[in-house]
Write an enzyme that holds these catalytic residues in place. Structure first.
Site, PDB file in Angstrom:
ATOM      1  N   THR A 252      -8.252 -28.905   5.120  1.00 15.25           N
ATOM      2  CA  THR A 252      -9.357 -27.972   5.401  1.00 15.25           C
ATOM      3  C   THR A 252      -8.962 -26.540   5.050  1.00 15.25           C
ATOM      4  O   THR A 252      -9.672 -25.845   4.314  1.00 15.25           O
ATOM      5  CB  THR A 252      -9.734 -28.049   6.900  1.00 15.25           C
ATOM      6  OG1 THR A 252     -10.040 -29.405   7.202  1.00 15.25           O
ATOM      7  CG2 THR A 252     -10.915 -27.176   7.231  1.00 15.25           C
TER       8      THR A 252
ATOM      9  N   LYS B 156       0.297 -23.361  13.784  1.00 13.82           N
ATOM     10  CA  LYS B 156       0.763 -22.812  15.086  1.00 13.82           C
ATOM     11  C   LYS B 156       1.826 -23.675  15.744  1.00 13.82           C
ATOM     12  O   LYS B 156       2.655 -23.178  16.505  1.00 13.82           O
ATOM     13  CB  LYS B 156      -0.391 -22.600  16.067  1.00 13.82           C
ATOM     14  CG  LYS B 156      -1.185 -23.838  16.390  1.00 13.82           C
ATOM     15  CD  LYS B 156      -2.515 -23.733  15.781  1.00 13.82           C
ATOM     16  CE  LYS B 156      -3.037 -25.074  15.336  1.00 13.82           C
ATOM     17  NZ  LYS B 156      -4.298 -24.960  14.655  1.00 13.82           N
TER      18      LYS B 156
ATOM     19  N   VAL C 281      -3.205 -18.170  15.001  1.00 20.01           N
ATOM     20  CA  VAL C 281      -3.919 -17.917  16.266  1.00 20.01           C
ATOM     21  C   VAL C 281      -5.268 -17.264  15.965  1.00 20.01           C
ATOM     22  O   VAL C 281      -5.338 -16.302  15.198  1.00 20.01           O
ATOM     23  CB  VAL C 281      -3.123 -16.971  17.202  1.00 20.01           C
ATOM     24  CG1 VAL C 281      -3.870 -16.757  18.512  1.00 20.01           C
ATOM     25  CG2 VAL C 281      -1.730 -17.512  17.472  1.00 20.01           C
TER      26      VAL C 281
ATOM     27  N   ILE D 297      -9.741 -14.317  13.205  1.00 22.11           N
ATOM     28  CA  ILE D 297      -9.635 -13.039  13.940  1.00 22.11           C
ATOM     29  C   ILE D 297      -8.287 -12.387  13.652  1.00 22.11           C
ATOM     30  O   ILE D 297      -7.246 -13.011  13.860  1.00 22.11           O
ATOM     31  CB  ILE D 297      -9.713 -13.257  15.472  1.00 22.11           C
ATOM     32  CG1 ILE D 297     -10.948 -14.061  15.857  1.00 22.11           C
ATOM     33  CG2 ILE D 297      -9.677 -11.933  16.218  1.00 22.11           C
ATOM     34  CD1 ILE D 297     -10.961 -14.473  17.325  1.00 22.11           C
TER      35      ILE D 297
ATOM     36  N   LYS E 246      -0.854 -21.399  21.039  1.00 21.54           N
ATOM     37  CA  LYS E 246      -1.378 -20.087  20.621  1.00 21.54           C
ATOM     38  C   LYS E 246      -1.068 -19.004  21.656  1.00 21.54           C
ATOM     39  O   LYS E 246      -0.693 -17.889  21.284  1.00 21.54           O
ATOM     40  CB  LYS E 246      -2.890 -20.195  20.369  1.00 21.54           C
ATOM     41  CG  LYS E 246      -3.213 -21.004  19.116  1.00 21.54           C
ATOM     42  CD  LYS E 246      -4.692 -21.318  19.039  1.00 21.54           C
ATOM     43  CE  LYS E 246      -5.049 -22.021  17.742  1.00 21.54           C
ATOM     44  NZ  LYS E 246      -6.414 -22.564  17.754  1.00 21.54           N
TER      45      LYS E 246
ATOM     46  N   GLY F 270     -12.053 -23.410  11.497  1.00 20.72           N
ATOM     47  CA  GLY F 270     -12.921 -23.672  10.352  1.00 20.72           C
ATOM     48  C   GLY F 270     -12.252 -23.222   9.064  1.00 20.72           C
ATOM     49  O   GLY F 270     -11.340 -22.396   9.061  1.00 20.72           O
TER      50      GLY F 270
HETATM   51  N1  HSE Z   1      -8.169 -27.041  16.140  1.00 27.17           N
HETATM   52  C1  HSE Z   1      -8.088 -25.623  16.194  1.00 27.17           C
HETATM   53  C2  HSE Z   1      -9.231 -25.089  17.022  1.00 27.17           C
HETATM   54  C3  HSE Z   1      -8.128 -25.082  14.793  1.00 27.17           C
HETATM   55  O1  HSE Z   1     -10.169 -25.834  17.276  1.00 27.17           O
HETATM   56  O2  HSE Z   1      -9.213 -23.940  17.443  1.00 27.17           O
HETATM   57  C4  HSE Z   1      -7.752 -23.656  14.673  1.00 27.17           C
HETATM   58  O3  HSE Z   1      -6.461 -23.433  15.138  1.00 27.17           O
END
Ligand code: HSE
Length: 416
Positions: free
Chosen positions: A11, A100, A127, A131, A200, A297
């Site tokens: 992705t 991460k 993280v 952002i 995170k 995403g």
């Molecule tokens: N699986 C993670 C989330 C992807 O849904 O935040 C981004 O780190």
């Protein structure tokens, strides 16, 4: 010109290539840097892509190519990502990652290896998806003594909870949607059980507090036990349930946790919906500052990766002042029982009549609410005063043993 090799065309990796192809000339105008992808390592084949000639099934073609200056690691997981990252850094290549898991486990070590070879290990995308949070914490807020970070750091769980709350979906169909949109981890239990948010907040608190916070020390709870009825009960009381990651610096050490929490409507994180993440940072000079944006995403995460690629391409030794991560000495993470919270217990009643009186005999500081929503018929909610987590089993047992109680259905921490 910077020459890029990509490890992993999932992705995020595919998002990086697409955004570079679409916005490459704009990036060049803004930054003066031409970014060229030379090779993409992936075990899968992609015969239909216009850039199919760039693929290789041999990671060595990326790692050992002397023309490649920047390696983008978007494979995820610890191995082979760790070995490939180490090898790339040891060859004097910059490494940019969204991984991460790897940063939380080996960030300080990989950074040390990078510095030994006069390059850098960048991980803004690890993280908060798109952002910008790591560089702002390290640079823009450097004047502050940061003492607290509270965030919604997992897009998948926030999406699921929003779908359950706003659209009445059940947990499974909301998770299915999140996976279809590419938000979830390969193994979604990392999202659902809170482990992704745990890593995170470990990364953010390590940077903010200047000591490595071990993610394994962070008390973590996921969202799989939350029901639609819990959502309805929170709503009737003027709260919303969110998966919150929190870390605070105290005189005795660092307190950190990941847990579902009932946030009052009006709390800065209560309106963060869908795949959005938000990080609320408290510093002694700035006060409160909040970062908000899409936390997962393909394209949001690619945006953060490319920001780091540009940073790597324009890197001047010591330009960022000092290391992003603290060294490998671990912080003291305090036992969660040193802190008290208010709790909310949702109960099924045998009889609502006399329940408040009965509670008053055993818990003087409790506040009781008998639900009005017909979907919560025969249920009550009890708010406790500030209590330690270790007191919960006794509170549960006490409430369960009352004549009017049929069952204790669920328990949540409550934020002020
Ligand atoms: N699986 C993670 C989330 C992807 O849904 O935040 C981004 O780190």
């Amino acid at each position: 010109m910077a020459v890029i090799g990509i490890l992993g065309h999932g992705t995020v990796g595919s998002g990086v290539v697409e955004v570079l192809l679409k916005n490459g000339s704009g990036i060049e105008k803004k930054t003066g840097t031409v970014l060229t992808v030379k090779k993409i390592f992936d075990r899968k084949s992609f015969p239909d892509l216009p850039y199919r000639h760039l693929f290789t099934k041999d990671a060595g073609e990326v790692l050992d190519d002397p023309e490649i200056d920047i390696v983008v690691e978007t494979m995820g997981g610890l191995e082979p990502a760790f070995s490939y990252t180490k090898r790339a850094l040891e060859s004097g290549k910059f490494v940019v990652t969204s991984n991460k898991e790897l940063v939380a486990e080996y960030g300080p070590l990989l950074q040390k290896i990078a510095h030994q070879h006069h390059v850098e290990y960048f991980f803004e995308a690890s993280v908060g998806g798109g952002i910008p949070i790591i560089r702002p914490l390290k640079q823009c807020l450097a004047a502050n003594n940061i003492y607290e970070i509270t965030g919604i750091l997992n897009g998948t769980t926030n999406f699921i909870l929003t779908e359950m709350c706003k659209n009445g979906k059940d947990f499974e169909s909301a998770l299915f949607d999140a996976q279809a949109r590419g938000y979830a981890e390969r193994d979604p239990s990392a999202d659902i059980c809170g482990f992704d948010a745990q890593r995170k907040i470990a990364i953010l608190s390590s940077i903010a507090f200047g000591q490595k916070v071990l993610y394994t020390d962070i008390n973590t709870e996921g969202i799989s036990g939350i029901t639609k009825e819990d959502m309805l009960s929170a709503e009737e009381l003027g709260y919303v349930i969110k998966l919150v990651a929190h870390a605070a610096r105290t005189e005795d050490g660092i307190y950190a946790m990941v847990s579902p929490i009932m946030l009052p409507l009006g709390h800065p994180l209560a309106d963060v919906e869908d795949v959005f993440n938000a990080v609320l940072v408290k510093g002694d000079a700035i006060g409160d500052v909040m970062f908000y944006g899409k936390g997962a995403g393909k394209y949001p995460t690619a945006s953060a990766v490319i920001g780091d690629i540009i940073e790597a391409a324009n890197y001047q030794p010591n330009s960022s002042g000092n290391a992003i991560m603290p060294d490998e000495v671990s912080a003291t993470v305090l036992d969660s029982d040193q802190f008290a919270h208010k709790f909310f217990l949702r109960l099924k009643l045998k009889d609502a009549k006399g329940f408040e009186k009965e509670i008053a005999t055993c818990m003087q500081d409790a506040k009781v609410h008998i639900f009005k929503n017909p979907l919560l018929a025969g249920e009550a909610g009890v708010f406790t005063g500030a209590r330690k987590e270790s007191e919960l089993p006794l509170i549960r047992d006490t409430l369960a043993s009352l004549d009017n109680t049929a069952a204790v259905l669920n328990v949540f921490k409550v934020s002020e």
